[in-house]
Design an enzyme around this catalytic site. Structure first.
Site, short mmCIF file in Angstrom:
data_model
loop_
_atom_site.label_atom_id
_atom_site.label_comp_id
_atom_site.label_asym_id
_atom_site.label_seq_id
_atom_site.Cartn_x
_atom_site.Cartn_y
_atom_site.Cartn_z
N PRO A 26 -5.33 1.67 18.32
CG PRO A 26 -7.09 0.31 17.67
CD PRO A 26 -6.67 0.97 18.72
CG HIS A 38 -2.17 -0.80 1.12
ND1 HIS A 38 -3.25 -0.38 1.54
CD2 HIS A 38 -2.26 -2.15 0.58
CE1 HIS A 38 -4.09 -1.38 1.14
NE2 HIS A 38 -3.67 -2.26 0.59
CE1 TYR A 50 -0.58 3.33 7.36
CE2 TYR A 50 -1.77 4.39 9.22
CZ TYR A 50 -1.78 3.26 7.89
OH TYR A 50 -2.49 2.50 8.26
CE LYS A 88 2.71 3.91 13.21
NZ LYS A 88 3.68 3.46 11.90
CE1 TYR A 125 -5.62 4.43 7.96
CE2 TYR A 125 -6.45 4.43 10.19
CZ TYR A 125 -5.49 3.99 9.45
OH TYR A 125 -4.57 3.13 9.39
C1 PHB Z 1 -6.82 -3.60 10.35
O1 PHB Z 1 -6.87 -3.94 9.13
O2 PHB Z 1 -7.42 -4.39 11.30
C2 PHB Z 1 -6.22 -2.27 10.99
C3 PHB Z 1 -5.74 -1.64 9.74
C4 PHB Z 1 -5.04 -0.28 10.16
C5 PHB Z 1 -5.41 0.26 11.51
C6 PHB Z 1 -5.97 -0.47 12.45
C7 PHB Z 1 -6.51 -2.07 11.90
O3 PHB Z 1 -5.08 1.33 11.80
#
Ligand code: PHB
Ligand code: APR
Length: 411
Positions: free
Chosen positions: A314, A94, A406, A318, A222
């Site tokens: 989450p 990604h 990130y 991280k 997001y």
């Molecule tokens: C997930 O795919 O479970 C996931 C991805 C990014 C995040 C948190 C969880 O920031």
């Protein structure tokens, strides 16, 4: 003796013989999650022996649903550990992510700003790959281990006692790695008088759903909205992972699939809501959000790694990625000690690990503060969030800073 009886006795004898084989090792690793397994595998690659003590069964450990975004530092470490083949085949590179607020949406281009990307590959799969590697090399992995007690960690001759099936055992070792997560015993082994703990508990949780449906977008989204945060993620082309912010006292069982999908659609841009393919949830759970750090991350010959020492919300994915940098520092410190007798690396472990841990905590806190709605927010606070999002959208410098964090800061 019946065949079944013989088989059970044989298994018990094998286990007993197996356990008794481990009365001394170089490194005892408490916890068979990703931190402990990665450290064990890296040490093995350098001929350093370890024994992993895991409280649960392997299937239980692999049954945990975890995030799926791997920083470049972790993917490099997995390659160094010789466990990256399936990730390289099945993982998704990604090069950016989308951030939306209401119907507005913009992209952060990781590759353009940092020259790096992230890999989407389930952390459960990372753990599975690590288990397979350790088993291929006949690694010392003990399951269903009870009552682990770390003894004399502040001496030159530490040891660990534990029980399996009610039988007590002892392992003498040179070092102990506490990789037993937030609820383990390792952190509490460090005397309270020398420990400092820092914590922030967030006034909301994440309700997560796994569904065998195609992801709504080929990159993560997001999202924030007046109704709160949402995240659109994935595991593969027909396995999607979605989250919505919820209150901490909610029960996942009270959320029907239809109610979840309707709420998710409210929180993402209309075009994505219209494109969303819904389906039955194959997993549905609520996770609380917490920031936590304990200092120091070592005491004598005990070293804490991963969730045993720190927790992040989450939002920035991280958790495992910060555990990976802990493992990196400890692995190199132990390697230096065993190969040269020099202890600079292990002596500086806590200082080096914490320097990066706190930067990951800051980013996770900042990204969570940017995207979630807080119960006590004022109208001004919300204006500040929108202004921050508009600044992030319009400033290459702000986007570069976000991207650097990130994809993962250097080790
Ligand atoms: C997930 O795919 O479970 C996931 C991805 C990014 C995040 C948190 C969880 O920031
Ligand atoms: N004795 C032995 N094992 C224990 C004990 C104990 N007293 N207490 C806990 N454990 C085991 C747990 O069963 C678990 O398998 O330690 C392991 C800790 O694993 P995690 O909680 O996954 O922590 P860690 O390995 O540090 O993983 C860090 O990876 O899974 C992701 O995002 C997740 O942040 C987490 C990150």
């Amino acid at each position: 003796m019946s065949k079944r009886r013989f088989a059970l006795d044989h298994k018990a004898i094998t286990l007993s013989v197996k356990v008794e084989m481990f009365v001394k090792t170089q490194v005892v690793i408490v916890g068979g999650g990703p931190s402990g397994l990665l450290l064990s595998q890296l040490l093995h690659m350098r001929g350093i022996d370890s024994v992993v003590l895991e409280r649960r069964t392997k299937d239980y450990v692999l049954g945990r649903i975890r995030a799926g975004v791997l920083e470049r530092g972790l993917t490099d470490l997995l390659r160094e550990a010789g466990v990256a083949d399936r990730m390289d085949r099945e993982g998704f590179p990604h090069h950016g992510t989308l951030i939306s607020y209401g119907d507005e949406m913009f992209r952060i281009n990781f590759s353009e700003h940092t020259g790096h990307m992230v890999t989407v590959y389930g952390q459960t799969e990372v753990t599975r790959d690590l288990y397979e590697a350790r088993e291929r090399s006949c690694g010392a992995l003990l399951f269903n281990v009870d009552h682990v007690v770390i003894q004399d960690a502040d001496s030159d001759a530490p040891h660990v006692t534990y029980e399996i099936a009610g039988v007590s055992h002892r392992i003498d070792c040179d070092f102990i790695a506490g990789c037993d997560g937030f609820h383990g015993v390792s952190r509490a082994t460090i005397p309270y008088r020398v420990r400092s703990e820092y914590e922030k508990v967030y006034p909301f949780g994440w309700l997560g759903v796994l569904s065998e449906t195609p992801p709504v977008n080929d990159e993560l989204i997001y999202a924030t909205s007046p109704a709160g945060f949402a995240l659109c993620s994935m595991r593969n082309s027909n396995l999607s992972r979605y989250y919505i912010q919820c209150s901490v006292d909610e029960d996942a069982a009270n959320w029907s699939d239809d109610a979840f999908w309707a709420e998710l659609k409210r929180r993402i841009p209309a075009a994505q809501a219209d494109a969303l393919v819904t389906g039955p949830s194959i997993e549905k759970s609520i996770a609380p959000l917490r920031s936590f750090v304990t200092e120091p991350m070592q005491w004598g010959r005990l070293f804490l790694c991963g969730d045993a020492a720190h927790i992040v919300p989450p939002t920035g994915a991280k958790g495992l990625n910060t555990a990976a940098s802990d493992v990196h520092y400890l692995y190199h410190g132990l390697r230096q000690f065993y190969e040269t007798g020099i202890s600079d690396g292990i002596d500086a472990y806590s200082h080096k690990a914490l320097a990066r841990v706190w930067k990951a905590e800051r980013f996770s806190w900042w990204f969570s503060s940017l995207l979630h709605r807080y119960p006590d927010q004022t109208a001004f606070d919300i204006k500040m969030q929108i202004a921050e999002l508009e600044f992030l959208r319009s400033s290459p410098a702000a986007q570069k800073a976000m991207a650097e964090n990130y994809v993962g800061l250097p080790y």
